[in-house]
Design a protein around this motif. Sequence first.
Motif, PDB file in Angstrom:
ATOM      1  N   ASP A   1       0.850  -1.187   0.000  1.00  0.00           N
ATOM      2  CA  ASP A   1       0.000   0.000   0.000  1.00  0.00           C
ATOM      3  C   ASP A   1       0.885   1.236   0.000  1.00  0.00           C
ATOM      4  OD1 ASP A   1      -2.483  -1.266  -0.036  1.00  0.00           O
ATOM      5  OD2 ASP A   1      -2.492  -1.506   2.144  1.00  0.00           O
ATOM      6  N   ARG A   2       0.443   2.269  -0.721  1.00  0.00           N
ATOM      7  CA  ARG A   2       1.266   3.457  -0.906  1.00  0.00           C
ATOM      8  C   ARG A   2       0.499   4.715  -0.511  1.00  0.00           C
ATOM      9  NH1 ARG A   2       4.358   3.246  -6.622  1.00  0.00           N
ATOM     10  NH2 ARG A   2       5.522   4.842  -5.468  1.00  0.00           N
ATOM     11  N   VAL A   3       1.228   5.706  -0.018  1.00  0.00           N
ATOM     12  CA  VAL A   3       0.682   7.045   0.208  1.00  0.00           C
ATOM     13  C   VAL A   3       1.696   8.029  -0.364  1.00  0.00           C
ATOM     14  CG1 VAL A   3      -0.198   8.736   1.850  1.00  0.00           C
ATOM     15  CG2 VAL A   3      -0.419   6.285   2.352  1.00  0.00           C
TER      16      VAL A   3
ATOM     17  N   THR B   1       2.462  12.194  -1.272  1.00  0.00           N
ATOM     18  CA  THR B   1       2.070  13.560  -0.923  1.00  0.00           C
ATOM     19  C   THR B   1       2.944  14.535  -1.695  1.00  0.00           C
ATOM     20  OG1 THR B   1       1.523  12.814   1.328  1.00  0.00           O
ATOM     21  CG2 THR B   1       1.721  15.188   0.974  1.00  0.00           C
TER      22      THR B   1
ATOM     23  N   PRO C   1      -2.241  14.058   1.311  1.00  0.00           N
ATOM     24  CA  PRO C   1      -1.828  12.667   1.084  1.00  0.00           C
ATOM     25  C   PRO C   1      -2.847  11.906   0.234  1.00  0.00           C
ATOM     26  CG  PRO C   1      -1.543  13.287   3.393  1.00  0.00           C
ATOM     27  CD  PRO C   1      -2.327  14.391   2.749  1.00  0.00           C
ATOM     28  N   TYR C   2      -2.330  11.097  -0.691  1.00  0.00           N
ATOM     29  CA  TYR C   2      -3.175  10.265  -1.546  1.00  0.00           C
ATOM     30  C   TYR C   2      -2.747   8.813  -1.379  1.00  0.00           C
ATOM     31  CZ  TYR C   2      -5.162   8.076  -5.690  1.00  0.00           C
ATOM     32  OH  TYR C   2      -5.840   7.233  -6.538  1.00  0.00           O
ATOM     33  N   ALA C   3      -3.676   7.976  -0.927  1.00  0.00           N
ATOM     34  CA  ALA C   3      -3.396   6.559  -0.686  1.00  0.00           C
ATOM     35  C   ALA C   3      -3.902   5.729  -1.859  1.00  0.00           C
ATOM     36  CB  ALA C   3      -4.066   6.108   0.606  1.00  0.00           C
TER      37      ALA C   3
ATOM     38  N   ASP D   1      -0.441   5.479   8.841  1.00  0.00           N
ATOM     39  CA  ASP D   1      -1.358   6.611   8.957  1.00  0.00           C
ATOM     40  C   ASP D   1      -0.546   7.872   8.681  1.00  0.00           C
ATOM     41  OD1 ASP D   1      -3.741   8.086   9.680  1.00  0.00           O
ATOM     42  OD2 ASP D   1      -2.723   8.559  11.560  1.00  0.00           O
TER      43      ASP D   1
END
Length: 200
Positions: A67-69, A71, A97-99, A129
């Motif tokens: 999983d990636r975030v 920004t 932030p974009y997940a 988080d």
Amino acid sequence: MAVTPVGARLRHVVLADLPASPWRNGGGETREIVCVPAGADMAEFDWRLSVATIARTGPFSAFPGVDRVITLLEGEGVVLRSTDGLIEHALTAPLVPYAFSGDVAMDCELVGACMDFNVMVRRSTTRADVTVQRVAARTAPARAGAFYAAHGTWTVTGTEGESATLAAGTGAYWLDAEAGWRLHPHSTGAALLSVRFESV
């Protein structure tokens, strides 16, 4: 030094002192802040923090099980489109932030040269988080995490008395120690990325 200890738990990082790794497609470069376990390759890490500069349109590789975030820190940003056509996202607003899942390969269309903060976690082991702090705050405890000063200067103070001053372009992280932190901006307009990692 790029990374220096602050007390028993915190490690201070100066982004400009970290080595830059050019992308194989020539579209940008990455500076790795920290990878856990240390020295793990892209198929074996549990979590990884980095800052990338993007200068050219090109592909984002797929990372199955990750999983990636991402920004946007500065610059005009990019438009991300999944190769299956199901996702299209304009990463053009700074500090939002974009997940997204790393399972699907993305095409990255450059709007203008930019710098991004990247969080990657192995879905089977770790959850992240990511928040943006703009005022004084106290974080919930976590066994690992990080801060990155995007704008202004911040003081980060731990429950055991350790304290670090983070100027823009610097950060700090801690590993394997349950810790909560007090965050204090030195001026209006300051912005701090805060990342907490939890095992799953």
